[in-house]
Design a protein around this motif. Sequence first.
Motif, short mmCIF file in Angstrom:
data_model
loop_
_atom_site.label_atom_id
_atom_site.label_comp_id
_atom_site.label_asym_id
_atom_site.label_seq_id
_atom_site.Cartn_x
_atom_site.Cartn_y
_atom_site.Cartn_z
N PRO A 204 0.82 -1.23 0.00
CA PRO A 204 0.00 0.00 0.00
C PRO A 204 0.84 1.27 0.00
CG PRO A 204 -0.81 -1.57 1.63
CD PRO A 204 0.51 -2.08 1.17
N VAL A 205 1.94 1.27 0.74
CA VAL A 205 2.82 2.44 0.78
C VAL A 205 3.43 2.69 -0.58
CG1 VAL A 205 4.87 3.45 1.84
CG2 VAL A 205 3.28 2.11 3.23
N TRP A 206 3.88 1.61 -1.24
CA TRP A 206 4.47 1.73 -2.58
C TRP A 206 3.44 2.28 -3.56
CZ3 TRP A 206 3.45 -2.39 -6.49
CH2 TRP A 206 4.05 -2.09 -7.71
N TRP A 207 2.24 1.76 -3.53
CA TRP A 207 1.21 2.14 -4.50
C TRP A 207 0.77 3.59 -4.32
CZ3 TRP A 207 -0.21 -0.21 -8.79
CH2 TRP A 207 -1.38 0.19 -9.43
N LEU A 208 0.73 4.04 -3.07
CA LEU A 208 0.18 5.36 -2.79
C LEU A 208 1.22 6.47 -2.70
CD1 LEU A 208 -2.43 4.37 -0.05
CD2 LEU A 208 -2.90 4.94 -2.45
N ALA A 209 2.45 6.15 -2.31
CA ALA A 209 3.37 7.23 -1.95
C ALA A 209 4.76 7.15 -2.55
CB ALA A 209 3.50 7.28 -0.41
N LEU A 210 5.22 6.01 -3.00
CA LEU A 210 6.62 5.88 -3.42
C LEU A 210 6.77 6.13 -4.93
CD1 LEU A 210 7.72 2.80 -1.30
CD2 LEU A 210 8.19 5.22 -0.88
N PRO A 211 7.95 6.61 -5.36
CA PRO A 211 8.18 6.85 -6.80
C PRO A 211 8.05 5.56 -7.61
CG PRO A 211 9.89 7.88 -5.45
CD PRO A 211 9.11 7.01 -4.54
N SER A 212 7.35 5.65 -8.72
CA SER A 212 7.12 4.47 -9.55
C SER A 212 7.20 4.84 -11.02
CB SER A 212 5.76 3.86 -9.25
OG SER A 212 5.48 2.77 -10.11
N ALA A 213 7.72 3.89 -11.81
CA ALA A 213 7.76 4.08 -13.26
C ALA A 213 7.08 2.90 -13.96
CB ALA A 213 9.21 4.21 -13.74
N MET A 214 6.14 2.28 -13.28
CA MET A 214 5.46 1.12 -13.85
C MET A 214 4.74 1.48 -15.16
SD MET A 214 5.79 -1.68 -11.94
CE MET A 214 4.31 -2.66 -12.10
N ALA A 215 4.18 2.68 -15.22
CA ALA A 215 3.43 3.07 -16.41
C ALA A 215 4.34 3.29 -17.61
CB ALA A 215 2.63 4.35 -16.13
N GLU A 216 5.60 3.68 -17.36
CA GLU A 216 6.54 3.95 -18.45
C GLU A 216 7.30 2.70 -18.90
OE1 GLU A 216 6.63 5.85 -15.55
OE2 GLU A 216 5.28 7.35 -16.45
N ALA A 217 7.38 1.69 -18.07
CA ALA A 217 8.18 0.50 -18.38
C ALA A 217 7.48 -0.39 -19.40
CB ALA A 217 8.47 -0.29 -17.11
N ALA A 218 8.27 -1.05 -20.24
CA ALA A 218 7.72 -2.01 -21.19
C ALA A 218 7.16 -3.22 -20.43
CB ALA A 218 8.81 -2.47 -22.16
N TRP A 219 6.11 -3.81 -20.97
CA TRP A 219 5.49 -4.93 -20.27
C TRP A 219 6.46 -6.10 -20.13
CZ3 TRP A 219 5.01 -9.75 -22.40
CH2 TRP A 219 5.13 -9.86 -23.80
N GLN A 220 7.36 -6.25 -21.13
CA GLN A 220 8.33 -7.34 -21.03
C GLN A 220 9.24 -7.17 -19.81
OE1 GLN A 220 7.75 -5.46 -23.70
NE2 GLN A 220 7.82 -6.65 -25.63
N GLU A 221 9.64 -5.92 -19.53
CA GLU A 221 10.49 -5.66 -18.37
C GLU A 221 9.74 -5.94 -17.07
OE1 GLU A 221 13.14 -2.01 -16.38
OE2 GLU A 221 11.94 -1.66 -18.18
N VAL A 222 8.47 -5.52 -17.03
CA VAL A 222 7.67 -5.74 -15.82
C VAL A 222 7.47 -7.23 -15.57
CG1 VAL A 222 5.40 -5.39 -14.78
CG2 VAL A 222 6.50 -3.53 -16.04
N VAL A 223 7.15 -7.98 -16.63
CA VAL A 223 6.92 -9.43 -16.48
C VAL A 223 8.20 -10.13 -16.07
CG1 VAL A 223 6.34 -11.55 -17.72
CG2 VAL A 223 4.95 -9.49 -18.06
N PHE A 224 9.31 -9.78 -16.74
CA PHE A 224 10.57 -10.45 -16.41
C PHE A 224 10.97 -10.20 -14.96
CE2 PHE A 224 15.20 -10.00 -15.87
CZ PHE A 224 15.58 -11.32 -16.09
N GLN A 225 10.95 -8.93 -14.55
CA GLN A 225 11.35 -8.62 -13.17
C GLN A 225 10.35 -9.20 -12.17
OE1 GLN A 225 14.13 -7.53 -12.21
NE2 GLN A 225 15.03 -6.58 -14.01
#
Length: 307
Positions: A204-225
């Motif tokens: 919840p802390v990550w989703w609401l408050a921490l810096p994220s680049a999930m929207a900019e990352a390629a889906w292949q990178e997200v799936v692999f990691q």
Amino acid sequence: MIATVLAASRDPARERRIGFACAFAILFVWTGFILASRAGARGVLTPWDLAGLRFGVALVALMPLVLRGVLRRIALWRILVMGATAGLGFALFAYNAFALAPAAHGAVLLPGALPFVTALLAWSWLGEAPTARRAVSLAVVAFGIALLAGAEFFATPGAWRGDILFFIATSSYAVFIVLVQRWRITAIEATAAVAVGAAPFYLPVWWLALPSAMAEAAWQEVVFQGVYQGLVAMVLASLLYTRALVALGSTTVSLFTAVVPALAALAAWPVLGEPLGLGALAGVLLVTGGMILGVRAGRVDVPLARP
């Protein structure tokens, strides 16, 4: 079949075979973790994203076991401690360290320092004094890791901040290792406890408050990691490490991790185009030899006197 392997055996010889098989497997899983995290540091995702994927995927994968009551005999405070050490403490410090220091530093300080911190904690908490042969093996490993690090280890300005975080991360994992042995936690229990003790607090802390680049990352990178960090590096690695720990003990198992910097350095040569010099090659040989010497150290060795 998996449940049979993860369950402790009454046959000592079979226990050692299972323990060594799991310990050897963890070498390659942790080497892959170094390389995957190295790739993650070069990618779009933030360190907080890597931790979020790690905990989220692991929690989803382990939830069926949790719902079936795999943690029913473990006190809540122990679950929280395991989640704070092998979960939050290890992952958050390690991933943020990769953003501050070269990933090669992580290859040396994360698995390379683990046997030394674990040996110190096992000595002070469990009374497992290192034998003379094991002390020599640790010294050989230390010299080999120093050769692996080489002059390049000090060539990056400001990298010392990441190095401190790497050391805190490996110390957090060492605390987990010794506590699991002290509390006699099984491999499945420890793995589930780390996810349950970390994910509900962090996600919840990550989703609401921490810096994220999930929207900019390629889906292949997200799936692999997500697959590697969550399923392989957390679930599979925790199962293998804790099972080896039950069979062989903390000091012996932690010596295996000292070989990870050598394997990571060798793998980085063809995979990442990072060749090794003669000093680094000598370090690979010394680390491997030191691990073999330490693993072969038996009870006939003379324990070192406690100071």
